[in-house]
Design a protein around this motif. Structure first.
Motif, mmCIF file in Angstrom:
data_model
loop_
_atom_site.group_PDB
_atom_site.id
_atom_site.type_symbol
_atom_site.label_atom_id
_atom_site.label_comp_id
_atom_site.label_asym_id
_atom_site.label_seq_id
_atom_site.Cartn_x
_atom_site.Cartn_y
_atom_site.Cartn_z
ATOM 1 N N GLY A 137 -25.047 26.659 101.217
ATOM 2 C CA GLY A 137 -24.475 27.556 102.224
ATOM 3 C C GLY A 137 -23.390 28.471 101.689
ATOM 4 O O GLY A 137 -22.608 29.034 102.452
ATOM 5 N N LEU A 138 -23.325 28.616 100.376
ATOM 6 C CA LEU A 138 -22.322 29.515 99.781
ATOM 7 C C LEU A 138 -22.979 30.887 99.577
ATOM 8 O O LEU A 138 -23.442 31.225 98.491
ATOM 9 N N THR A 139 -23.019 31.663 100.665
ATOM 10 C CA THR A 139 -23.765 32.929 100.622
ATOM 11 C C THR A 139 -22.898 34.103 100.164
ATOM 12 O O THR A 139 -23.337 35.241 100.234
ATOM 13 N N GLY A 140 -21.698 33.816 99.689
ATOM 14 C CA GLY A 140 -20.866 34.910 99.183
ATOM 15 C C GLY A 140 -21.441 35.547 97.930
ATOM 16 O O GLY A 140 -21.276 36.747 97.699
ATOM 17 N N SER A 141 -22.124 34.774 97.124
ATOM 18 C CA SER A 141 -22.811 35.344 95.955
ATOM 19 C C SER A 141 -24.098 35.992 96.448
ATOM 20 O O SER A 141 -24.854 35.369 97.184
ATOM 21 N N ASP A 176 -13.033 39.460 105.190
ATOM 22 C CA ASP A 176 -14.381 38.863 105.169
ATOM 23 C C ASP A 176 -15.157 39.310 103.934
ATOM 24 O O ASP A 176 -15.943 38.556 103.364
ATOM 25 N N LYS A 177 -14.936 40.555 103.537
ATOM 26 C CA LYS A 177 -15.748 41.090 102.443
ATOM 27 C C LYS A 177 -15.218 40.727 101.068
ATOM 28 O O LYS A 177 -15.990 40.690 100.110
ATOM 29 N N VAL A 178 -13.939 40.436 100.950
ATOM 30 C CA VAL A 178 -13.436 40.025 99.627
ATOM 31 C C VAL A 178 -13.480 38.507 99.444
ATOM 32 O O VAL A 178 -13.251 38.019 98.339
ATOM 33 N N THR A 179 -13.770 37.783 100.507
ATOM 34 C CA THR A 179 -13.850 36.321 100.368
ATOM 35 C C THR A 179 -15.274 35.809 100.402
ATOM 36 O O THR A 179 -15.505 34.607 100.283
ATOM 37 N N GLY A 180 -16.240 36.715 100.587
ATOM 38 C CA GLY A 180 -17.633 36.283 100.631
ATOM 39 C C GLY A 180 -18.072 35.768 101.992
ATOM 40 O O GLY A 180 -19.169 35.247 102.137
ATOM 41 N N ARG A 181 -17.209 35.926 102.999
ATOM 42 C CA ARG A 181 -17.567 35.407 104.316
ATOM 43 C C ARG A 181 -18.428 36.369 105.134
ATOM 44 O O ARG A 181 -19.085 35.956 106.090
ATOM 45 N N ALA A 182 -18.385 37.655 104.822
ATOM 46 C CA ALA A 182 -19.160 38.636 105.596
ATOM 47 C C ALA A 182 -20.646 38.315 105.486
ATOM 48 O O ALA A 182 -21.135 37.986 104.407
ATOM 49 N N LEU A 183 -21.349 38.397 106.599
ATOM 50 C CA LEU A 183 -22.774 38.023 106.604
ATOM 51 C C LEU A 183 -23.658 39.266 106.551
ATOM 52 O O LEU A 183 -23.631 40.103 107.451
ATOM 53 N N TYR A 184 -24.437 39.352 105.508
ATOM 54 C CA TYR A 184 -25.376 40.465 105.302
ATOM 55 C C TYR A 184 -26.782 40.011 105.726
ATOM 56 O O TYR A 184 -26.974 38.884 106.201
ATOM 57 N N THR A 228 -29.652 42.689 116.238
ATOM 58 C CA THR A 228 -28.273 42.608 115.772
ATOM 59 C C THR A 228 -28.225 43.128 114.344
ATOM 60 O O THR A 228 -28.979 42.651 113.489
ATOM 61 N N ALA A 229 -27.373 44.093 114.120
ATOM 62 C CA ALA A 229 -27.230 44.619 112.759
ATOM 63 C C ALA A 229 -26.279 43.719 111.984
ATOM 64 O O ALA A 229 -25.169 43.471 112.431
ATOM 65 N N SER A 230 -26.721 43.249 110.848
ATOM 66 C CA SER A 230 -25.847 42.464 109.969
ATOM 67 C C SER A 230 -24.848 43.414 109.322
ATOM 68 O O SER A 230 -24.953 44.633 109.478
ATOM 69 N N GLU A 231 -23.896 42.863 108.575
ATOM 70 C CA GLU A 231 -23.163 43.740 107.670
ATOM 71 C C GLU A 231 -24.219 44.393 106.771
ATOM 72 O O GLU A 231 -25.233 43.771 106.432
ATOM 73 N N ILE A 232 -23.977 45.616 106.400
ATOM 74 C CA ILE A 232 -25.021 46.332 105.646
ATOM 75 C C ILE A 232 -24.541 46.606 104.227
ATOM 76 O O ILE A 232 -23.447 47.135 104.023
ATOM 77 N N GLY A 233 -25.368 46.211 103.273
ATOM 78 C CA GLY A 233 -25.015 46.369 101.870
ATOM 79 C C GLY A 233 -25.523 47.679 101.302
ATOM 80 O O GLY A 233 -26.277 47.707 100.333
ATOM 81 N N GLY A 234 -25.088 48.757 101.915
ATOM 82 C CA GLY A 234 -25.512 50.090 101.477
ATOM 83 C C GLY A 234 -26.786 50.527 102.173
ATOM 84 O O GLY A 234 -27.634 49.709 102.531
ATOM 85 N N GLY A 235 -26.907 51.822 102.373
ATOM 86 C CA GLY A 235 -28.104 52.358 103.037
ATOM 87 C C GLY A 235 -28.410 53.760 102.525
ATOM 88 O O GLY A 235 -29.508 54.015 102.044
ATOM 89 N N PHE A 236 -27.442 54.665 102.682
ATOM 90 C CA PHE A 236 -27.572 56.044 102.170
ATOM 91 C C PHE A 236 -28.799 56.750 102.742
ATOM 92 O O PHE A 236 -29.343 57.654 102.120
ATOM 93 N N GLY A 237 -29.262 56.310 103.912
ATOM 94 C CA GLY A 237 -30.464 56.888 104.522
ATOM 95 C C GLY A 237 -31.675 55.991 104.386
ATOM 96 O O GLY A 237 -32.620 56.079 105.168
#
Lengths: 747, 158, 81
Positions: B34-38, A25-33, A248-257
């Motif tokens: 809807g291309l939210t990968g970027s 999910d994270k290398v294809t851009g599918r993960a939702l932040y 609901t917690a999304s995928e998190i793009g860093g936090g470090f506190g």
């Protein structure tokens, strides 16, 4: 839960490096932040922020903005109540200023509109009448009796004469006879230090999507380190029941506190409640810098005495931390960690906490510790230089170990400091040759680590796979580590386990992903949940075999009869038991709920080589090695990742990163061009050496590893710069102009 | 100002959209298509999380206007894998644990792919300078550099 | 008696004593006893305290047994990054 008695245990999957479950999910851009979610009818929320460092809000006129077509709701502090709990009120006031704006960037109003463009236009139509007040942003200036008062009525009890009301907190602790200790010293070094405030610098700005109904039911999607804490804070601020707000917690793009509190979430919920529509708020990078939580800035004095042969005889430190416009206790952790690496007969530590007109600090990786240990490790290094002693030898001579009464009180159990120092001594890096203008520095680091409230559910599916539900956002590969521990315990392949992070209404309370607690505490609860499931599976098998439950035991993925007396039965695999679980009593699940204790403290040692350019004052990091005790590395890639990432954040802190305030009290560098975090070309590879001194408080011996690595780089690099240049720098960051100035002054 | 009608190609597919004249390509990709990968990490071209290629050139999509995509070929992270087959860079990033939080990963992968198309056998230093416009706060870059090297080796057939 | 080490800022509530004594029991019983003996400690105890028992840090844990020979150190409630 203590370390499993069988210490010679051979692990099958623990210590391997499988692919993480969220990898594709994270290398294809599918993960939702945080910013990737949308909802039908969604409005765009934007926040109006103070251009003043400190000002009275005399009035706010929103009428022109309200009249703009497409604007659906506007809120100010008047749309919130007045919570009784002062800590909740502080969070709320930080999200939306009430009577005064307390720092540049403080929120004063918010708009929800049908497009981002309309919302931004509406912000310009809101008229705020400010009366500017004098401001203070420097920690030492804020302590002086004539300093502008940031918030009246917050001063510590028994405020000593000659100090400003901005001083909110003070303490002293330590043990031993200081005078006698300093009398025994052959050399005493006393120095003062300053460190700049830095930002966690997560690449994902804060973002949330809120939907709040008039009946008090709400949904909140956000990037956070702790969905349960968000729920509790937002419910308190919005005066609704926690059960009615699902976070609901999304995928998190860093936090470090930095994502352990709320900034925009209550605002989005309030806008949604007022407009009756879902509202999304995404901070800009400028807003992240001006109005989320950077770390404290510090000022400190350290005095240490040493004998000619390198024994520390007495150590004294005073730390002054500012944590922005609201009281904060971070200085406690700094003071408590300052001398943790040393076995001292006489030690005293004093702390002061001070208000300034800056954003409210948030936790940042080992909060409070890096700047305190920077000051201490700089002075220890200077003593080594003055006395002509080897710096690793001196640290080994004074190192805390099992049985040492730590400077902050407790007596240490098994700790890995000496082993870590010995690994550094033995490493080829320590004796590699250096060239001109190059120097080698080192420093110890420390963090406490926590356990905390944790719930884990483990479901044995009919097809023999296992689902784990936990409640801590995965910030650096923890789903992989948790799956590994479940697989190890159940004796099944890692690929058969899937771990998900649940929302607040799908599992019981979990404390924030903080304090390096997740692999320790969630891991511990996962092991216990797996043992619970194993017990239930053994009970099922006992029924099938028609023998006593205690005549069945679990080994390597199979229920087995415990001996000849139990009868001769073919072992049953988890898959076989799962396949007939409907027929034998229904679905099988294990679970565990605990307030986990016994997190083991973590020590690390960093070695660094730098070269300082005498023409420009620029410092280049040439070689870097991290040594750290991980207790037991569950997924070594992610342990190394914590060590490398923490080290690089510390390198940024040492060399470049700082909040720069102008005379007007406004932040001058709220962007990633001027607030410069390390980029790939600034750095060498970061080598890692993992030591495994088991934590007696965890069945597999796990210690938290995430925080300690940010601690040593500050002093390690300063010490390396000192050895490269003959200069003892006493202020961070050691940016090129600052180093060049010091070089010129030295001549 | 009136919206603009744009005809473009995204990841090989013909795509039409309308956008405001001042709307960034990043906003178009994320909010209209809807291309939210970027990802948007800064909006000022400093973090590289929004990296895409336009006609083969690596750009920060937050600094490109949506209207500039007219008649162009845009490649984003969503187009990097071919069906179920990951690009070697994607596979090596997973295998080498070159991501932690993963939010910078799409931009770094797009940028690394552009590098390897120009230079299939880069030195570590060349990778580090090429990726200097892509910020990562979690990893310290070490495992990213190694994953790019191992992917490059595989792509060279080494 | 259990010796309880009091951290710096709480010592104003214990007449300046760095260490106070309590009967062995659970952590909760000791906290209750401290509040009776030193009422000034109550606000901080209500806000939350961590403690280190024989070197290990605990964040709550009322029912933890504290023995005669235990080393108990009261600490501020821990937060982290």
């Amino acid at each position: 839960m203590p370390l499993d008695a069988n210490k010679k245990r051979v692990f099958k999957v623990i210590g391997t490096r499988p692919a993480r479950p969220d990898g594709i999910d994270k290398v294809t851009g599918r993960a939702l932040y945080g910013a990737d979610a949308t909802a039908p009818g969604m409005l765009f929320g934007h926040i109006l922020r103070s251009p003043h460092a400190h000002a009275l809000i005399k009035s706010i006129d929103t009428s022109a903005a309200e009249a703009l077509s497409g604007v659906k709701a506007i809120i100010t502090s008047k749309d919130f109540g007045l919570p009784d709990d002062s800590s909740v009120l502080d969070v709320q006031d930080n999200c939306m200023a009430r009577e005064k704006v307390l720092y540049d960037g403080h929120a004063v109003a918010a708009v929800a509109a049908t497009s981002a463009a309309i919302a931004k236009k509406a912000l310009k139509l809101i008229k705020v009448d400010y009366e500017a007040l004098p401001h203070v942003t420097d920690v030492d200036a804020a302590m002086r009796p004539d300093a502008p008062i940031v918030q009246a009525g917050r001063a510590m009890d028994d405020l000593p004469a000659g100090l400003s009301e901005n001083v909110t907190y003070h303490f002293e602790f330590g043990h031993g006879d200081m005078d006698a200790g300093f009398d025994k010293a052959d050399k005493i070094v006393e120095r003062s230090f300053k460190t700049a405030a830095t930002h966690q610098g997560y690449i994902e700005p804060h973002a949330c999507l809120a939907s709040m109904n008039s009946d008090g039911k709400g949904e909140l999607w956000c990037c956070t380190q702790g969905q349960f804490f968000v729920r509790e804070l937002c419910a308190d601020i919005l005066e609704i029941e926690a059960s009615q707000l699902r976070v609901t917690a999304s995928e998190i793009g860093g936090g470090f506190g930095g994502k352990t509190t709320v900034f925009i979430e209550p605002v989005a919920l309030a806008l949604s409640r007022k407009s009756g529509r879902p509202v999304k708020i995404v901070m800009s990078r400028e807003e992240v810098f001006r109005a989320s939580g950077p770390t404290v800035s510090s000022s400190s004095d350290v005095k240490i005495g040493m004998t000619k042969d390198g024994r520390i005889t007495a150590a004294h430190a005073t730390f002054r931390y500012q944590g922005g416009a609201f009281p904060c206790g971070t200085v406690q952790f700094g003071a408590q960690s300052a001398f943790a690496a040393y076995d001292l007969d006489a030690v005293q530590t004093i702390g002061w906490s001070v208000l300034t007109n800056r954003p409210k600090e948030a936790a940042y990786r080992a909060p409070g510790a890096p700047m305190a240990i920077y000051a201490v490790e700089s002075v220890v290094d200077e003593l080594c230089q003055e006395l002509g002693l080897d710096p690793l030898d001196v640290r080994l001579k004074n190192a805390a170990q099992k049985g040492t009464k730590s400077s902050y009180g407790p007596t240490f159990d098994d700790i890995g400091l000496k082993a870590t120092l010995e690994a550094a001594v033995a490493h080829p890096h320590y004796t590699a040759p250096l060239g001109p203008n190059q120097g080698r520095g080192l420093s110890c680091g420390f963090w406490f680590n926590f356990g905390g409230n944790t719930c884990v559910s483990l479901n044995v599916n009919f097809d023999g796979t296992v689902g784990i539900t936990e409640g801590n956002p995965d910030i650096g590969g923890s789903r992989a580590s948790i799956s590994l521990m479940a697989a190890e315990e159940l004796g099944i392949p890692y690929e058969k386990v899937r771990t998900i992070v649940a929302d607040t209404n799908s599992i019981g309370h979990n404390d924030i992903t903080d304090g390096s607690r997740v692999t320790f505490a969630v891991g511990l609860a996962t092991i216990k949940a797996a043992r619970d499931a194993k017990q239930k599976m053994c009970a099922r098998v006992a029924k099938i075999w028609d023998i006593d439950e205690d005549a069945v035991y679990w080994e390597d993925g199979y229920a087995k009869p415990s001996g000849p007396n139990a009868g001769t039965f073919d072992p049953m695999s988890l898959e076989e038991i799962a396949a007939i679980s409907a027929e034998t009593g229904g679905p099988i699940a294990g679970h565990h709920e605990v307030n986990a204790d016994g997190a083991g403290v973590s020590f690390g040692v960093h070695l660094v080589d730098v070269e300082v350019d005498p023409e420009t004052g620029a410092t280049e990091v040439l070689r870097y090695t991290v040594f750290q005790d991980a207790g037991k590395a569950i997924h070594p890639d992610y342990v190394e990742g914590q060590m490398q990432g923490g080290a690089v954040q510390g390198i940024g802190w040492a060399l470049n990163e700082e909040y720069i305030y102008g005379e007007d009290g406004r932040l001058q560098n709220p962007g990633l061009l001027d607030y410069r975090i390390p980029v790939a070309s600034d750095l060498p590879n970061i080598d890692t050496v993992i030591l495994e001194i088991p934590n007696p408080g965890h069945p597999y011996g796990v210690r938290g590893v995430g925080e300690t690595p940010i601690v040593p780089p500050l002093a390690a690099i300063s010490n390396a710069v000192s050895r490269a240049t003959g200069l003892r720098m006493s202020e961070l960051p050691m940016s090129p102009p600052r180093v060049l100035k010091a070089l010129s002054a030295k001549g | 100002m009136k919206n603009i009608h744009v005809s473009t190609t995204i990841n090989g597919d013909p795509t039409e959209f309308i956008c405001a004249p001042d709307e960034s390509l990043l906003d178009v990709l994320r909010d209209r298509l809807g291309l939210t990968g970027s990802k948007e990490g800064c909006g000022s071209g400093d973090c590289g999380a929004c990296s895409v290629t336009v006609n083969g050139r690596l750009v920060c999509s937050c600094l490109v206007l949506g209207a500039e995509a007219d008649g162009a070929a845009v490649e984003t992270i969503e187009g990097m894998a071919q069906g179920e087959t990951l690009h070697p860079l994607q596979q090596h990033f997973i295998d080498g644990a070159a991501l932690q939080c993963g939010v910078c990963t799409p931009g770094i992968l797009v940028a690394a792919k552009a590098l390897l198309e120009k230079n299939p056998n880069p030195t570590d230093t060349e990778i580090r300078y090429w990726l200097a416009g892509n910020l990562c706060r979690c990893t310290g870059y070490d495992k990213i550099i190694k994953a790019v090297q191992s992917a490059a080796a595989e792509m060279r057939g080494a | 008696m259990v010796k309880v080490a009091i951290w710096g800022s709480l010592r104003t509530a214990t007449d300046g004593k760095a260490e106070v004594e309590a009967d062995p029991g659970t952590f909760k019983q000791i906290l209750d006893q401290l509040v009776v003996d030193y009422p000034g400690l109550e606000p901080q105890i209500k806000r939350g305290v961590s403690f280190a028992l024989d070197g290990k840090i605990y964040r709550d844990a009322w029912f933890t047994k504290i023995n005669d020979d235990s080393e108990l150190v009261l600490m501020p409630y821990m937060v982290g990054g």
